[in-house]
Design an enzyme around this catalytic site. Sequence first.
Site, mmCIF file in Angstrom:
data_model
loop_
_atom_site.group_PDB
_atom_site.id
_atom_site.type_symbol
_atom_site.label_atom_id
_atom_site.label_comp_id
_atom_site.label_asym_id
_atom_site.label_seq_id
_atom_site.Cartn_x
_atom_site.Cartn_y
_atom_site.Cartn_z
ATOM 1 N N HIS A 1 0.817 -1.220 0.000
ATOM 2 C CA HIS A 1 0.000 0.000 0.000
ATOM 3 C C HIS A 1 0.852 1.272 0.000
ATOM 4 O O HIS A 1 0.304 2.370 -0.003
ATOM 5 C CB HIS A 1 -0.941 0.024 1.209
HETATM 6 ZN ZN LIG Z 1 -3.985 -7.514 3.081
#
Ligand SMILES: [Zn+2]
Length: 294
Positions: A114
């Site tokens: 992320h």
């Molecule tokens: Zn995850």
Amino acid sequence: MRAYTTAHLSLPLPEGHPFPLYKYGGVAEALKGLLPVLPAPEVPREALFLAHEASYLEKLFGEGLSREESLRLGLPFSQALLRRALHAAGGTLAAALDALKTGLGLNLSGGTHHAFPGRAEGYSLFNDVAVAIFWLRAKEGFSGRVLVVDLDAHQGNGTAFFFREDPSVFTLSLHGERNYPLKKEKSDLDVGLPDGTGDEAYLWALEGALEKARAFRPDLVFYNAGVDVLKGDRFGRLALSPEGVRRRDERVFRFVKALGAPLVVVMGGGYNRDPRLTVEAHAATYRLALSSLA
Ligand SMILES: [Zn+2]
């Protein structure tokens, strides 16, 4: 053959924080008898600067993240957190170098997919896979095509963004459509699955996705083997059985073997309500990688 761990690095967290710190030690312990498990080396700063924005790195190494940025990361910023992230990324880089030499590299950490070039989010300070790819190209003379198979239950949004305009990196993400991140980036191939997806539907979707990825003819594969696809995960919203995860991994390793490409396995997420399930599923992935590919 060897694997890298960040289990020796402490990380103070607030009481009741959902980050599964226990699993790093648990997985390292479970694999000890099988292969040497080494402390992950610190990633060279230069490698981070190849991939991430300088302004972001200067902030991390200077004043650190603000309260708001820490909230987005989901972890309170500290020097211990930064140190751990440096070693997690170093483990993936070391595993990538192992993979180019021996065909298989294992990091019992990493998969922080992320992280964007200029910001942290979702437990991800550095995008370890992106950092490794940038380093291999700049420093190791690697110029082949790279496939990222991201089977963590959450979209690899940071990785997708890093390589959105790079035709030599194919990003494949199979994830829960309603999972974090709400705003998805565009991978080369995204497969969004409904809540509660079980083994058969999942494996069917994986089969189709790998078929498409095969046409890319990668020279190197990174596998984010997150086990938050398991039923009972706090964040994953999918419902695979441990046997389903084993079949998933087996399918990926068979695919990689048929390609004849080196493979780097990174850990990814896993937050099961039963911590033993998380540890055992991660350990099973690495054991199967060893028995299938080493
Ligand atoms: Zn995850």
